[in-house]
Motif scaffolding. Sequence first.
Motif, PDB file in Angstrom:
ATOM      1  N   GLN A 158      34.714  90.635  88.548  1.00 22.89           N
ATOM      2  CA  GLN A 158      35.888  90.762  87.751  1.00 22.89           C
ATOM      3  C   GLN A 158      35.544  89.232  87.144  1.00 22.89           C
ATOM      4  O   GLN A 158      35.536  89.041  85.401  1.00 22.89           O
ATOM      5  N   GLN A 159      35.679  88.276  88.014  1.00 23.92           N
ATOM      6  CA  GLN A 159      35.981  86.767  86.979  1.00 23.92           C
ATOM      7  C   GLN A 159      34.506  86.475  86.325  1.00 23.92           C
ATOM      8  O   GLN A 159      34.549  86.101  85.379  1.00 23.92           O
ATOM      9  N   GLY A 160      33.358  86.748  86.564  1.00 22.78           N
ATOM     10  CA  GLY A 160      31.655  86.858  85.820  1.00 22.78           C
ATOM     11  C   GLY A 160      32.148  87.850  84.761  1.00 22.78           C
ATOM     12  O   GLY A 160      31.856  86.888  83.418  1.00 22.78           O
ATOM     13  N   THR A 161      32.870  88.039  84.890  1.00 15.86           N
ATOM     14  CA  THR A 161      33.369  89.383  83.864  1.00 15.86           C
ATOM     15  C   THR A 161      33.978  88.445  82.679  1.00 15.86           C
ATOM     16  O   THR A 161      33.386  88.759  81.071  1.00 15.86           O
ATOM     17  N   ILE A 162      34.965  88.441  83.270  1.00 13.13           N
ATOM     18  CA  ILE A 162      36.145  87.374  81.591  1.00 13.13           C
ATOM     19  C   ILE A 162      35.178  86.288  81.685  1.00 13.13           C
ATOM     20  O   ILE A 162      35.543  86.126  80.536  1.00 13.13           O
ATOM     21  N   LEU A 163      34.168  85.703  81.773  1.00 13.24           N
ATOM     22  CA  LEU A 163      33.297  84.145  81.411  1.00 13.24           C
ATOM     23  C   LEU A 163      32.378  84.960  80.568  1.00 13.24           C
ATOM     24  O   LEU A 163      32.263  84.326  79.648  1.00 13.24           O
ATOM     25  N   LEU A 164      32.033  86.014  80.604  1.00 14.07           N
ATOM     26  CA  LEU A 164      30.935  86.336  79.958  1.00 14.07           C
ATOM     27  C   LEU A 164      31.409  87.398  78.551  1.00 14.07           C
ATOM     28  O   LEU A 164      31.305  87.638  77.946  1.00 14.07           O
ATOM     29  N   SER A 165      32.772  88.232  78.304  1.00 11.75           N
ATOM     30  CA  SER A 165      33.476  88.558  77.875  1.00 11.75           C
ATOM     31  C   SER A 165      34.110  87.248  76.716  1.00 11.75           C
ATOM     32  O   SER A 165      34.139  87.106  75.810  1.00 11.75           O
ATOM     33  N   ASP A 175      32.511  75.306  90.489  1.00 12.73           N
ATOM     34  CA  ASP A 175      33.829  76.019  90.417  1.00 12.73           C
ATOM     35  C   ASP A 175      33.885  76.515  89.366  1.00 12.73           C
ATOM     36  O   ASP A 175      32.871  76.861  87.980  1.00 12.73           O
ATOM     37  N   PHE A 176      34.954  78.106  89.970  1.00 10.32           N
ATOM     38  CA  PHE A 176      34.935  78.353  88.510  1.00 10.32           C
ATOM     39  C   PHE A 176      36.114  77.958  86.709  1.00 10.32           C
ATOM     40  O   PHE A 176      35.237  78.644  86.203  1.00 10.32           O
ATOM     41  N   TYR A 177      36.551  77.195  86.959  1.00  6.10           N
ATOM     42  CA  TYR A 177      36.895  76.671  86.043  1.00  6.10           C
ATOM     43  C   TYR A 177      35.980  75.547  85.289  1.00  6.10           C
ATOM     44  O   TYR A 177      35.907  74.831  84.374  1.00  6.10           O
ATOM     45  N   GLY A 178      35.462  74.746  86.429  1.00  2.91           N
ATOM     46  CA  GLY A 178      34.257  74.412  85.443  1.00  2.91           C
ATOM     47  C   GLY A 178      32.784  75.345  84.753  1.00  2.91           C
ATOM     48  O   GLY A 178      32.527  74.826  83.714  1.00  2.91           O
ATOM     49  N   MET A 179      32.494  76.036  85.399  1.00  2.78           N
ATOM     50  CA  MET A 179      31.653  77.360  84.099  1.00  2.78           C
ATOM     51  C   MET A 179      32.635  77.593  83.024  1.00  2.78           C
ATOM     52  O   MET A 179      32.238  77.857  82.154  1.00  2.78           O
ATOM     53  N   LEU A 180      34.094  77.540  83.226  1.00  2.00           N
ATOM     54  CA  LEU A 180      35.026  77.563  82.709  1.00  2.00           C
ATOM     55  C   LEU A 180      34.285  77.131  80.889  1.00  2.00           C
ATOM     56  O   LEU A 180      35.099  77.575  79.573  1.00  2.00           O
ATOM     57  N   GLY A 181      34.599  75.470  81.011  1.00  2.00           N
ATOM     58  CA  GLY A 181      34.025  74.886  80.447  1.00  2.00           C
ATOM     59  C   GLY A 181      33.113  74.739  79.741  1.00  2.00           C
ATOM     60  O   GLY A 181      32.846  74.498  79.039  1.00  2.00           O
ATOM     61  N   GLY A 182      32.705  75.083  80.746  1.00  5.17           N
ATOM     62  CA  GLY A 182      30.874  75.306  80.271  1.00  5.17           C
ATOM     63  C   GLY A 182      30.762  76.316  78.877  1.00  5.17           C
ATOM     64  O   GLY A 182      30.159  76.239  78.301  1.00  5.17           O
ATOM     65  N   ILE A 183      31.379  77.268  79.648  1.00 10.66           N
ATOM     66  CA  ILE A 183      31.166  78.879  78.411  1.00 10.66           C
ATOM     67  C   ILE A 183      32.488  78.392  77.667  1.00 10.66           C
ATOM     68  O   ILE A 183      31.537  78.956  76.320  1.00 10.66           O
ATOM     69  N   PHE A 184      33.173  77.790  77.819  1.00 14.75           N
ATOM     70  CA  PHE A 184      33.828  76.833  76.147  1.00 14.75           C
ATOM     71  C   PHE A 184      32.663  76.952  74.887  1.00 14.75           C
ATOM     72  O   PHE A 184      33.385  76.832  73.551  1.00 14.75           O
ATOM     73  N   VAL A 185      32.350  75.478  75.737  1.00 15.36           N
ATOM     74  CA  VAL A 185      31.596  74.638  74.571  1.00 15.36           C
ATOM     75  C   VAL A 185      30.327  75.422  74.447  1.00 15.36           C
ATOM     76  O   VAL A 185      29.713  75.502  73.214  1.00 15.36           O
ATOM     77  N   ARG A 186      29.815  76.347  75.367  1.00 18.48           N
ATOM     78  CA  ARG A 186      28.746  77.520  74.893  1.00 18.48           C
ATOM     79  C   ARG A 186      29.072  77.902  73.903  1.00 18.48           C
ATOM     80  O   ARG A 186      28.643  78.188  72.811  1.00 18.48           O
ATOM     81  N   GLY A 187      30.183  78.873  73.848  1.00 20.52           N
ATOM     82  CA  GLY A 187      30.671  79.808  72.415  1.00 20.52           C
ATOM     83  C   GLY A 187      30.962  78.917  70.866  1.00 20.52           C
ATOM     84  O   GLY A 187      30.673  79.683  70.423  1.00 20.52           O
ATOM     85  N   ILE A 188      31.645  77.981  71.369  1.00 25.43           N
ATOM     86  CA  ILE A 188      31.517  76.896  69.805  1.00 25.43           C
ATOM     87  C   ILE A 188      30.495  76.924  68.944  1.00 25.43           C
ATOM     88  O   ILE A 188      30.368  76.777  68.845  1.00 25.43           O
ATOM     89  N   SER A 189      29.804  75.828  70.019  1.00 22.84           N
ATOM     90  CA  SER A 189      28.591  75.444  70.044  1.00 22.84           C
ATOM     91  C   SER A 189      27.463  76.331  69.425  1.00 22.84           C
ATOM     92  O   SER A 189      27.163  76.403  68.298  1.00 22.84           O
ATOM     93  N   ILE A 190      27.642  78.187  70.167  1.00 18.37           N
ATOM     94  CA  ILE A 190      26.340  78.822  69.703  1.00 18.37           C
ATOM     95  C   ILE A 190      27.017  79.124  68.104  1.00 18.37           C
ATOM     96  O   ILE A 190      26.475  80.036  67.304  1.00 18.37           O
ATOM     97  N   GLY A 191      28.447  79.905  67.948  1.00 17.51           N
ATOM     98  CA  GLY A 191      29.586  80.388  67.111  1.00 17.51           C
ATOM     99  C   GLY A 191      28.805  79.291  65.851  1.00 17.51           C
ATOM    100  O   GLY A 191      28.780  79.790  64.527  1.00 17.51           O
ATOM    101  N   MET A 192      28.889  78.222  66.034  1.00 14.70           N
ATOM    102  CA  MET A 192      28.834  77.337  65.094  1.00 14.70           C
ATOM    103  C   MET A 192      27.175  77.313  64.372  1.00 14.70           C
ATOM    104  O   MET A 192      26.923  77.672  63.438  1.00 14.70           O
ATOM    105  N   VAL A 193      26.196  77.060  65.987  1.00 10.53           N
ATOM    106  CA  VAL A 193      24.973  77.060  65.070  1.00 10.53           C
ATOM    107  C   VAL A 193      24.429  78.790  64.543  1.00 10.53           C
ATOM    108  O   VAL A 193      23.798  78.679  63.045  1.00 10.53           O
ATOM    109  N   MET A 194      24.675  79.553  64.967  1.00 12.32           N
ATOM    110  CA  MET A 194      24.615  81.474  64.078  1.00 12.32           C
ATOM    111  C   MET A 194      25.205  81.261  62.420  1.00 12.32           C
ATOM    112  O   MET A 194      24.910  81.616  62.022  1.00 12.32           O
ATOM    113  N   CYS A 195      26.676  80.786  62.498  1.00 12.87           N
ATOM    114  CA  CYS A 195      26.857  80.522  61.440  1.00 12.87           C
ATOM    115  C   CYS A 195      26.391  79.420  59.706  1.00 12.87           C
ATOM    116  O   CYS A 195      26.283  79.777  58.816  1.00 12.87           O
TER     117      CYS A 195
END
Length: 426
Positions: A277-284, A332-352
């Motif tokens: 469930q925690q992994g799914t949250i990160l994925l979403s 740790d979970f929150y460290g991965m969350l930070g990486g997911i945040f940066v990843r989402g913003i950056s890949i969204g910019m790239v695709m745009c």
Amino acid sequence: MANRLDKLETSEKTPLLSESTKLVRTTPSKWRQCSVLIACMYLHFMSLGFAPVLGVIYVELIRQFNSARSETAIVQSMYQGLTYVGGILFSGVVSKIEVGPPVMIASASSGLALFISAFSVNIYMVIVLVGFVGGMSMSINYLCAFVAVGWMFVANRRAALAFLTMATAVGQTALPNIADYLIDEYGWAGTFMIASGLILNSIPCGLVLYFSRDFFLTENKTSATSSSVREKMCQCRSKQDVAYIMFVVVCLIFPGTSAVESWFTVDISELRGFDRQQGTILLSLVGAFGLVGRLLGTILLTFWPTISIAIPLAIAFQFLALAHFLVVYLTDFYGMLGGIFVRGISIGMVMCLLPGMQLELRGINRFPRTVALCNVTSGLGIVVCGYLGGFIADWTGSYDLAFYIAVGVSVFCGLLMVVIKCLQYV
């Protein structure tokens, strides 16, 4: 903003639409336009929006069939890759019989394949039914949605196409959480059965498109135009052409490596002691932050409409490299969350920003074939990289090497964009 959205519009509808148009429709009502737009949004919601669901089911398939991660990863990488590549293969058929019948046939075949996959006795059946048949079928829906919106909307086509692109991000955010709940209740097989029903709901969308065919602004491609474009695309006589070839290399290597979070986040979470469930949250959240990144990219192009796309892309690729590093380095979970945040913003910019870069490099006349080639190379890269990521996990016992390779690829792509910028102005 209108100029930039024009670029997005051209790229999204590229496989079938060209400069030569012929009006063959009556004026649609607002209700008709809205119904077509909603139908097309559902097609995108269930096509690429479904890809992260396979990242949730990925860990269940490994347990069920005791299969290697390299083999299991082919399911999602093939599905996502063929969703891009397949549209080129079927563009001729769609141009002849329009969008309604292909959507209905593709939705029926994909839904049936997904239902049968629930009874798979080995991972190879899942690869063929979900990865190959599902990916090829959904490529038709993905293509037809862009084409239908492009044909239906004339005066406000740019806004409609921009709105359509949001459906994929919504699907990537919502569907993984739904899949996680369904797996708990019905297992992976039951989840595939329910998902097949959701895909079959695309058949009414095809009916909406079919009965709206008289309102479409269709067009005919002249053989002269096609031949001229093909001739120009095969030449490599200038620094601009060299820059374009470098950009094609970027399109080949970055999509597959940038997808490591979407494919392996849930499995990484379990390997680190978290639950599914925690992994799914990160994925979403990958999809949610990606939507934010697209919005930021649109704002950038709105306030700086004359900016050269190469430099913002180079910067976005460096942040994407940072995101890959954070996900694998911070355990740790929150460290991965930070990486997911940066990843989402950056890949969204790239695709745009990518469509604007394509237009900037090749111009409007060669833009359709430019996007077609970039989509094909991206799809091939995605198919290959999914297998390689799983192979690395089997070989080393973790995904660390795959993520570090993704870091290097992102840095390299950023450097290539700087070189491309220099070639444009030399």
